[in-house]
Design a protein around this motif. Structure first.
Motif, PDB file in Angstrom:
ATOM      1  N   GLY A 253      35.328  51.191  46.320  1.00 25.39           N
ATOM      2  CA  GLY A 253      35.909  52.127  45.348  1.00 25.39           C
ATOM      3  C   GLY A 253      36.057  53.545  45.880  1.00 25.39           C
ATOM      4  N   ASP A 254      36.799  54.366  45.110  1.00 25.32           N
ATOM      5  CA  ASP A 254      36.888  55.785  45.458  1.00 25.32           C
ATOM      6  C   ASP A 254      36.390  56.620  44.280  1.00 25.32           C
ATOM      7  N   LYS A 256      37.537  59.001  42.486  1.00 22.36           N
ATOM      8  CA  LYS A 256      38.411  59.274  41.343  1.00 22.36           C
ATOM      9  C   LYS A 256      38.396  58.078  40.366  1.00 22.36           C
ATOM     10  N   THR A 257      38.554  56.888  40.902  1.00 27.54           N
ATOM     11  CA  THR A 257      38.572  55.715  40.033  1.00 27.54           C
ATOM     12  C   THR A 257      37.181  55.374  39.518  1.00 27.54           C
ATOM     13  N   ARG A 320      36.924  44.759  37.031  1.00 29.19           N
ATOM     14  CA  ARG A 320      37.000  46.197  36.756  1.00 29.19           C
ATOM     15  C   ARG A 320      37.083  47.007  38.059  1.00 29.19           C
ATOM     16  N   GLN A 321      37.618  48.205  37.913  1.00 25.94           N
ATOM     17  CA  GLN A 321      37.739  49.103  39.068  1.00 25.94           C
ATOM     18  C   GLN A 321      36.765  50.275  38.959  1.00 25.94           C
ATOM     19  N   ASN A 322      35.976  50.307  37.875  1.00 25.15           N
ATOM     20  CA  ASN A 322      34.946  51.363  37.779  1.00 25.15           C
ATOM     21  C   ASN A 322      33.758  50.855  36.988  1.00 25.15           C
TER      22      ASN A 322
END
Ligand code: GRG
Length: 322
Positions: A253-254, A256-257, A320-322
């Motif tokens: 992940g990064d 921001k996300t 999910r991405q976060n």
């Protein structure tokens, strides 16, 4: 709620999120001392996926005799589980406040904002966490409606305390810290780390509360015996899948996300699922867990339409991405 057509998960999330957040705001409307309540609200009311509160609702809705009404319409499913779902979100939020403190994971960002101690200072962050922990139990005990018999409520409160403490979140966190070199190295050496140990840490640190979410939702509306056990096991497995996904997101992940700093596990040399098995194998294990979770739900005999929200939550937890 659930129809024969494709399940509309975005609307479900929006609906449950706004119900939960309105009640959380009400339960956290105290103002003396002002800085304490501000700090409590800061970490509970803004952001967060609300997957735990939603899971409690979805389990109750899957089990309840009639969607929306129990005990001859004396109380709705939402009335019955709302205090519990809010209590869960409060304990979850306090665990994040404490987890982010410099003495633990030392994080500056959470839910896309500065962590609680960065805004209110460490002493207040610690105390806001403490106050949320006990406020959660107060809300559960005081606001669960009388249609839930008092012995059942005691069972739920006792289990809530159990999963929050040494047998659950706190115990899991202690071992998690031991394997990131922040507690005595000696402790890590005594325990040793292998898949069984790591699974046990994930199950306590993350799975115990998720298990409580699905079990309590089902139990409060009348599930007992094998059905209640199935919901407990469902939450445990979901917790493992959720935490492995979290370990993956820390690598892939990064900021921001994610809304929090990625790469923290690597920096702390934490023993994570990804570190033990690698990215590809971890992803494969998550999809195997998803299949097991779907099968577990099928075996409850609950009609497919009534399981749709639970299946959607599983899918969300692992994609999910976060
Ligand atoms: C409960 C008494 C008590 C103390 C807390 C610090 C601690 C003891 C436990 C740490 C538990 C912890 C932080 C586990 C990680 C669980 C996890 C994956 C959290 C992230 O959950 P999300 O992604 O967060 O659902 P959002 O922000 O979406 O709510």
């Amino acid at each position: 709620m659930v129809s024969g057509t494709a399940f509309d998960f975005p609307s479900y999330v929006q609906d449950k999120r706004s119900l939960l957040e309105a009640c959380l705001a009400e339960y956290l409307s105290g103002n003396e001392p002002p800085a304490l309540w501000d700090s409590m609200r800061y970490s509970v009311l803004e952001g967060g996926k609300r997957i735990r509160g939603m899971l409690c609702f979805a389990a109750a809705e899957a089990v309840a005799d009639e969607a929306g009404s129990l005990a001859g319409g004396a109380a709705s499913v939402a009335d019955i589980v709302m205090p519990c779902a809010c209590a869960i979100e409060m304990v979850h939020a306090m665990s994040l406040i404490h987890d982010d403190l410099p003495v633990m994971d030392n994080d500056d960002f959470r839910r896309g904002r500065p962590t609680n101690h960065k805004v209110y200072g460490e002493a207040l962050a610690l105390l806001a966490g403490d106050a949320l922990l006990v406020r959660a139990t107060e809300v559960l005990a005081r606001h669960t409606p009388p249609v839930v018999d008092r012995q059942s409520l005691v069972d739920v409160i006792a289990e809530f305390a159990r999963v929050s403490g040494a047998y659950g979140l706190v115990g899991g966190q202690v071992d998690d810290l031991a394997f990131s070199g922040q507690l005595a190295q000696q402790l890590a050496e005594q325990i040793g780390v292998d898949e069984k140990t790591l699974r046990s840490i994930h199950q306590r640190k993350t799975g115990a509360l998720l298990s409580f979410c699905s079990w309590s939702g089902a139990y409060l509306v009348g599930a007992r015996g094998e059905l209640a056990d199935a919901f407990k096991q469902f939450g445990e497995l979901l917790g493992l899948a959720f935490q492995i996904t979290d370990d993956l997101l820390d690598v892939t992940g990064d900021i921001k996300t994610l809304g929090k700093t990625p790469g923290k596990d690597e920096a702390a040399q934490k023993t994570t699922w990804v570190r033990m098995f690698g990215v590809e194998k971890s992803r494969q294990q998550v999809s195997e867990l998803q299949e097991q979770l779907e099968e577990l739900l099928r075996q409850t005999g609950i009609a497919s339409g009534r399981r749709a929200a639970l299946n959607a939550i599983v899918n969300y937890a692992v994609t999910r991405q976060n």
